[in-house]
Write a protein that holds these residues in place. Structure first.
Motif, short mmCIF file in Angstrom:
data_model
loop_
_atom_site.label_atom_id
_atom_site.label_comp_id
_atom_site.label_asym_id
_atom_site.label_seq_id
_atom_site.Cartn_x
_atom_site.Cartn_y
_atom_site.Cartn_z
N THR A 53 -8.57 50.13 22.37
CA THR A 53 -8.25 50.06 20.95
C THR A 53 -6.74 49.88 20.79
O THR A 53 -5.96 50.11 21.71
CB THR A 53 -8.67 51.35 20.22
N VAL A 54 -6.33 49.49 19.59
CA VAL A 54 -4.91 49.35 19.29
C VAL A 54 -4.21 50.70 19.46
O VAL A 54 -3.10 50.78 20.00
CB VAL A 54 -4.69 48.78 17.87
N ASP A 55 -4.84 51.78 19.03
CA ASP A 55 -4.24 53.12 19.17
C ASP A 55 -4.04 53.48 20.65
O ASP A 55 -3.01 54.04 21.01
CB ASP A 55 -5.11 54.18 18.49
N SER A 86 -1.16 51.45 21.97
CA SER A 86 0.08 51.98 21.42
C SER A 86 0.55 53.19 22.22
O SER A 86 1.73 53.32 22.54
CB SER A 86 -0.12 52.36 19.95
N GLU A 87 -0.38 54.06 22.54
CA GLU A 87 -0.05 55.25 23.32
C GLU A 87 0.41 54.88 24.73
O GLU A 87 1.37 55.44 25.25
CB GLU A 87 -1.25 56.18 23.40
N THR A 91 1.52 50.41 16.33
CA THR A 91 0.23 49.76 16.08
C THR A 91 0.39 48.49 15.23
O THR A 91 -0.28 47.50 15.48
CB THR A 91 -0.77 50.71 15.40
N ILE A 102 1.64 45.72 17.51
CA ILE A 102 0.56 45.23 18.39
C ILE A 102 -0.38 44.31 17.60
O ILE A 102 -0.73 43.23 18.06
CB ILE A 102 -0.20 46.40 19.03
N LYS A 103 -0.79 44.75 16.42
CA LYS A 103 -1.70 43.93 15.61
C LYS A 103 -1.07 42.59 15.25
O LYS A 103 -1.72 41.54 15.36
CB LYS A 103 -2.08 44.68 14.33
N TYR A 116 -9.84 44.88 16.27
CA TYR A 116 -9.02 44.37 17.36
C TYR A 116 -9.61 44.83 18.69
O TYR A 116 -10.09 45.96 18.80
CB TYR A 116 -7.59 44.91 17.25
#
Length: 92
Positions: free
Chosen positions: A10-12, A15-16, A22, A25-26, A47
């Motif tokens: 996932t985007v989250d 990101s981590e 986020t 990234i998107k 995403y």
């Protein structure tokens, strides 16, 4: 029954892992500068970032500095310390 491991992040999660925001990234996925895909369904956008593509991206853009760069940075640091040290003193 064994649970199948996901091949996408996932985007989250990305990101981590990367420390990138986020929204960055998107936007980068939409521009095609970051690995992944997105799909719009009405007002919702989903995403997907393939794990393997992220690993390749991280290897390409987050590689270790060369020995030459490290040597140059050490010399520059030592020179800056010499300029800041009062005359007649030594750090060694």
């Amino acid at each position: 029954m064994l649970k199948k491991e996901r091949s996408f992040l996932t985007v989250d999660e990305v990101s981590e892992i990367t420390g990138l925001g986020t929204l960055f990234i998107k936007g980068a996925i939409k521009q095609g500068t970051f690995p992944g895909s997105y799909m719009k369904n009405g007002n919702k956008t989903t995403y997907r970032i393939p794990k393997e593509a992220l690993e390749n991206y991280m290897t390409k853009f987050h590689r270790s500095p060369s020995d030459e760069l490290i040597d140059h940075l050490i010399l520059a640091y030592q020179e800056s310390k010499k300029r800041k040290s009062p005359a007649g003193t030594s750090d060694s």
